[in-house]
Design an enzyme around this catalytic site. Sequence first.
Site, PDB file in Angstrom:
ATOM      1  N   GLY A  29      31.788  46.203  28.281  1.00  0.00           N
ATOM      2  CA  GLY A  29      31.840  45.296  29.422  1.00  0.00           C
ATOM      3  C   GLY A  29      31.936  46.053  30.727  1.00  0.00           C
ATOM      4  O   GLY A  29      32.853  46.866  30.914  1.00  0.00           O
ATOM      5  N   GLY A  31      32.242  44.582  33.753  1.00  0.00           N
ATOM      6  CA  GLY A  31      32.776  43.724  34.808  1.00  0.00           C
ATOM      7  C   GLY A  31      33.988  44.360  35.466  1.00  0.00           C
ATOM      8  O   GLY A  31      34.194  45.576  35.396  1.00  0.00           O
ATOM      9  N   PHE A  32      34.837  43.538  36.074  1.00  0.00           N
ATOM     10  CA  PHE A  32      36.010  44.073  36.774  1.00  0.00           C
ATOM     11  C   PHE A  32      36.927  44.829  35.819  1.00  0.00           C
ATOM     12  O   PHE A  32      37.362  45.942  36.113  1.00  0.00           O
ATOM     13  CB  PHE A  32      36.787  42.934  37.448  1.00  0.00           C
ATOM     14  CG  PHE A  32      36.075  42.328  38.621  1.00  0.00           C
ATOM     15  CD1 PHE A  32      35.867  43.059  39.776  1.00  0.00           C
ATOM     16  CD2 PHE A  32      35.611  41.033  38.565  1.00  0.00           C
ATOM     17  CE1 PHE A  32      35.204  42.508  40.863  1.00  0.00           C
ATOM     18  CE2 PHE A  32      34.947  40.470  39.641  1.00  0.00           C
ATOM     19  CZ  PHE A  32      34.740  41.206  40.796  1.00  0.00           C
ATOM     20  N   GLY A  33      37.223  44.240  34.645  1.00  0.00           N
ATOM     21  CA  GLY A  33      38.138  44.884  33.712  1.00  0.00           C
ATOM     22  C   GLY A  33      37.599  46.199  33.189  1.00  0.00           C
ATOM     23  O   GLY A  33      38.300  47.217  33.183  1.00  0.00           O
ATOM     24  N   VAL A  97      26.645  44.192  22.057  1.00  0.00           N
ATOM     25  CA  VAL A  97      27.417  44.308  20.822  1.00  0.00           C
ATOM     26  C   VAL A  97      27.174  43.077  19.958  1.00  0.00           C
ATOM     27  O   VAL A  97      27.340  41.939  20.414  1.00  0.00           O
ATOM     28  CB  VAL A  97      28.914  44.465  21.116  1.00  0.00           C
ATOM     29  CG1 VAL A  97      29.731  44.419  19.829  1.00  0.00           C
ATOM     30  CG2 VAL A  97      29.170  45.776  21.851  1.00  0.00           C
ATOM     31  N   GLU A 189      33.853  25.948  46.043  1.00  0.00           N
ATOM     32  CA  GLU A 189      32.966  26.708  46.922  1.00  0.00           C
ATOM     33  C   GLU A 189      31.531  26.202  46.819  1.00  0.00           C
ATOM     34  O   GLU A 189      30.826  26.058  47.824  1.00  0.00           O
ATOM     35  CB  GLU A 189      33.019  28.190  46.561  1.00  0.00           C
ATOM     36  CG  GLU A 189      34.359  28.866  46.834  1.00  0.00           C
ATOM     37  CD  GLU A 189      34.503  29.282  48.285  1.00  0.00           C
ATOM     38  OE1 GLU A 189      33.726  28.799  49.141  1.00  0.00           O
ATOM     39  OE2 GLU A 189      35.412  30.078  48.585  1.00  0.00           O
TER      40      GLU A 189
END
Length: 265
Positions: A29, A31-33, A97, A189
């Site tokens: 992954g 992303g942010f993590g 994966v 938003e």
Amino acid sequence: MTAESVAVAGAATVRAEAADTRPHVLIVGGGFGGLWAARALRGAPVRITLLDRGNHHLFQPLLYQVATAGLSAPNIAAPLRQILRGQRNVTVLMGEVAGLVPDARCVRLADGRTLGYDHLVLATGATHAYFGHDDWAAHAPGLKTLDDALEIRRRILHAFERAEAEDDPARRAAWLTFAIVGGGPTGVELAGTLAEIARHTLRGEFRRADPRSARVLLIEAGPRVLSSFPERLSDKARAQLARLGVEVRTGVPVTVIDGDGIVLG
């Protein structure tokens, strides 16, 4: 340098890489993590493989801007290799994966390859849920990826075009009715920006359909929008949405979504 010396140097490089005994950390992954985990291990004595099914890091909080044509995709997506180019202990790979094999300490990829690891970090993020109604996906795309954002943008702009070409006032009104399910940050938003587009951005650009007559509905099953925020901020957001012309409906779950519309309650 002779060809022979180049070949020898190349072989030495291969042997050096093969002899790398540092623990292998596989991060799934980007992303942010996943990205922050890789950065946190910058000085650690490990070798890292960052695996993602795309080759870019996506700034998800601004996806709604792409969905409403306020930003283009490159504005919120940056290549993972470029972000991590200065971190020598990271290798970026693109792949998806398909399964985990814990006993063998490896992951199986969709193309049949396997990747081993000493330590595994799963940072695959989250996706939207249809609460057991997966058939809703065809009519109500979520907003988690660039593809999602581009599909929503296509549908929004297509709706205005169809309204312009429609002779029947009732059908024209239907094309200019937009329903957003979910009153979290993204839903709020998206609803507010869509109302601004209809009321201001597109004003004067159509001759038969008036974008200012568009209805934007924000539907939340819970008692208030932005339920994870303090109540005063939730009330303020609702008031701002009302000023933009958004119809906010709370406390009513969606029970049906199909090609003709939605059913509430």
